[in-house]
Scaffold this motif. Structure first.
Motif, PDB file in Angstrom:
ATOM      1  N   ASP A  81       0.818  -1.214   0.000  1.00 14.01           N
ATOM      2  CA  ASP A  81       0.000   0.000   0.000  1.00 14.01           C
ATOM      3  C   ASP A  81       0.853   1.265   0.000  1.00 14.01           C
ATOM      4  N   TYR A  82       2.136   1.108  -0.166  1.00  9.70           N
ATOM      5  CA  TYR A  82       3.031   2.261  -0.293  1.00  9.70           C
ATOM      6  C   TYR A  82       4.085   1.920  -1.348  1.00  9.70           C
ATOM      7  N   PHE A  83       4.669   2.942  -1.944  1.00  5.99           N
ATOM      8  CA  PHE A  83       5.607   2.693  -3.033  1.00  5.99           C
ATOM      9  C   PHE A  83       7.050   2.607  -2.565  1.00  5.99           C
ATOM     10  N   GLY A  84       7.440   3.408  -1.610  1.00  9.13           N
ATOM     11  CA  GLY A  84       8.835   3.438  -1.192  1.00  9.13           C
ATOM     12  C   GLY A  84       9.581   4.554  -1.897  1.00  9.13           C
ATOM     13  N   VAL A  85      10.823   4.744  -1.529  1.00 14.04           N
ATOM     14  CA  VAL A  85      11.623   5.835  -2.086  1.00 14.04           C
ATOM     15  C   VAL A  85      12.715   5.270  -2.974  1.00 14.04           C
ATOM     16  N   TYR A  86      12.721   5.694  -4.225  1.00 14.37           N
ATOM     17  CA  TYR A  86      13.745   5.269  -5.182  1.00 14.37           C
ATOM     18  C   TYR A  86      14.242   6.494  -5.941  1.00 14.37           C
ATOM     19  N   ASP A  87      14.911   7.376  -5.227  1.00 13.51           N
ATOM     20  CA  ASP A  87      15.424   8.598  -5.847  1.00 13.51           C
ATOM     21  C   ASP A  87      16.531   8.269  -6.853  1.00 13.51           C
ATOM     22  N   ARG A 135       1.398   9.596  -8.824  1.00 16.54           N
ATOM     23  CA  ARG A 135       1.051   8.472  -7.939  1.00 16.54           C
ATOM     24  C   ARG A 135       0.490   7.299  -8.740  1.00 16.54           C
ATOM     25  N   GLY A 136      -0.372   7.590  -9.699  1.00 16.88           N
ATOM     26  CA  GLY A 136      -0.943   6.520 -10.500  1.00 16.88           C
ATOM     27  C   GLY A 136       0.109   5.777 -11.297  1.00 16.88           C
ATOM     28  N   MET A 137       1.071   6.510 -11.855  1.00 16.36           N
ATOM     29  CA  MET A 137       2.153   5.863 -12.613  1.00 16.36           C
ATOM     30  C   MET A 137       3.036   5.025 -11.699  1.00 16.36           C
ATOM     31  N   LYS A 138       3.273   5.508 -10.481  1.00 15.57           N
ATOM     32  CA  LYS A 138       4.066   4.726  -9.534  1.00 15.57           C
ATOM     33  C   LYS A 138       3.361   3.421  -9.181  1.00 15.57           C
ATOM     34  N   GLY A 162      -5.989   6.562  -3.239  1.00 18.49           N
ATOM     35  CA  GLY A 162      -5.463   7.861  -3.634  1.00 18.49           C
ATOM     36  C   GLY A 162      -5.424   8.121  -5.119  1.00 18.49           C
ATOM     37  N   LEU A 163      -5.889   7.174  -5.922  1.00 20.54           N
ATOM     38  CA  LEU A 163      -5.870   7.369  -7.366  1.00 20.54           C
ATOM     39  C   LEU A 163      -7.133   8.102  -7.827  1.00 20.54           C
ATOM     40  N   ASP A 164      -7.009   8.879  -8.897  1.00 16.47           N
ATOM     41  CA  ASP A 164      -8.179   9.555  -9.437  1.00 16.47           C
ATOM     42  C   ASP A 164      -9.069   8.540 -10.158  1.00 16.47           C
ATOM     43  N   PRO A 165     -10.340   8.866 -10.407  1.00 18.57           N
ATOM     44  CA  PRO A 165     -11.280   7.892 -10.990  1.00 18.57           C
ATOM     45  C   PRO A 165     -10.811   7.282 -12.302  1.00 18.57           C
ATOM     46  N   ARG A 166     -10.249   8.084 -13.196  1.00 22.79           N
ATOM     47  CA  ARG A 166      -9.796   7.542 -14.481  1.00 22.79           C
ATOM     48  C   ARG A 166      -8.664   6.537 -14.284  1.00 22.79           C
ATOM     49  N   THR A 167      -7.700   6.880 -13.448  1.00 21.23           N
ATOM     50  CA  THR A 167      -6.582   5.977 -13.201  1.00 21.23           C
ATOM     51  C   THR A 167      -7.051   4.696 -12.530  1.00 21.23           C
ATOM     52  N   ARG A 168      -8.055   4.814 -11.622  1.00 17.90           N
ATOM     53  CA  ARG A 168      -8.607   3.621 -10.980  1.00 17.90           C
ATOM     54  C   ARG A 168      -9.234   2.693 -11.997  1.00 17.90           C
ATOM     55  N   LEU A 169      -9.967   3.253 -12.950  1.00 16.56           N
ATOM     56  CA  LEU A 169     -10.595   2.428 -13.978  1.00 16.56           C
ATOM     57  C   LEU A 169      -9.545   1.746 -14.840  1.00 16.56           C
TER      58      LEU A 169
END
Length: 320
Positions: A81-87, A135-138, A162-169
């Motif tokens: 449920d989290y992405f982590g840090v990959y700078d 966030r959606g791309m991550k 936390g994703l917007d509706p379009r990204t969720r679809l």
């Protein structure tokens, strides 16, 4: 495919899991739902080998994955449920790194990574830096990473939070595509309408125990009798009321104009019997319908977070 039996886990005096039993069949798209604190994340961490249970068993294809973590690593892909840090990592470097963790290197790793990036809609982002992605791309990248070793099982913890509706679809469509390809997917989410549209099986957990599981149709069917039954009467309302008051399965009744809403605890066959009784008694019935169930309504009812009244919008009410 997955069999969990009598799983227990406590954090000091807090009992997160209290004898959880859970089954997920091959090829299922399994929705794992429950209120906050029910034990979902603890269960997922145990399933993925990140946490050891106090007792109980977790088996994939008959193999005890608590005792054989190496087998587990090969069989599952995990989207937390989290992405982590990959700078300072480009997308292709991120994918190459995780491919190497599974023994994939060189041209083989690169081809596999680019194929997955295309599949999740990131084919044109290979040279972008990870920390510059939305966030959606991550989340899509995290999904691609989880698939790099081609696991038969995907376990996902709140992947669309936390994703917007379009990204969720779009994310949902990707999951359906993966499921059609044969992946077994276990997804924990609070987006109940989304799960209801795609899941073949659902498990509802509360207070560390599985309280109901099966197909969405089976689950709704098991609790459907708690939903109000609305009867529209064209003629002989008095006779209809008399019959309903005397019926042992009618527990509440509300009347407005020519409609009667009843709390009826019978099953589908008994509903048919009630309708036949009304008609045989000379009641002209123009409508006879049980309020439709939904995963959200079932969830709220079973986890006791909503004290639903039998009557929501009617004016006159009788306790029989």
């Amino acid at each position: 495919m997955l069999k969990i039996r009598n799983l227990k886990k406590a954090y000091g005096n807090l009992h997160a899991l209290e004898g959880l039993d859970m089954d997920v069949t091959d090829g299922a798209l399994f929705g794992f739902v429950g209120p906050n604190g029910a034990g979902k994340t603890t269960t997922i961490r145990i399933m993925t080998g990140l946490l050891a249970p106090d007792s109980g068993s977790v088996e994939f294809d008959g193999q005890d994955v608590v005792a054989r973590p190496g087998y587990l690593k090969e069989r599952i892909g995990y989207v937390p449920d989290y992405f982590g840090v990959y700078d300072n990592l480009k997308v292709w470097e991120y994918m190459d790194f995780f491919a190497s963790c599974y023994g994939l290197e060189g041209l083989t790793a690169r081809k596999r990574s680019l194929t997955l990036l295309d599949q999740v809609g990131l084919g044109n982002k290979a040279d972008s830096y990870v920390d510059g992605l939305s966030r959606g791309m991550k989340q899509r990248l995290c999904l691609a990473r989880a698939l790099v070793h081609d696991p038969p099982v995907l376990i996902m913890d709140e992947p669309t939070a936390g994703l917007d509706p379009r990204t969720r679809l779009e994310f949902r469509d990707t999951l359906l595509e993966l499921n059609e390809q044969g992946k077994t997917i276990i997804i924990s989410s609070h987006a109940l309408p989304d799960l209801a549209e795609i899941c073949t099986e659902v498990g509802i957990i509360d207070r560390g125990k599985m309280i109901l599981g099966g197909s969405l149709e089976e689950i709704i069917g098991k609790v459907q009798t708690s939903k109000p039954l609305t009867i529209s009467v064209f003629q002989n309302m008095d006779q209809a009321i008399r019959i309903l008051k005397e019926h042992p399965l009618v527990h509440t009744m509300t009347i407005k104009d020519q409609e009667i809403m009843i709390g009826f605890t019978g099953d589908t066959r008994q509903e048919c019997g009630l309708l036949a009784q009304l008609v045989a008694s000379g009641v002209l019935v123009r409508g006879f319908e049980r309020e439709a169930g939904s995963l959200e309504a079932v969830f709220m009812q079973l986890t006791r977070q909503d004290e639903e009244r039998v009557v929501l919008s009617y004016e006159a009410e009788s306790d029989l």
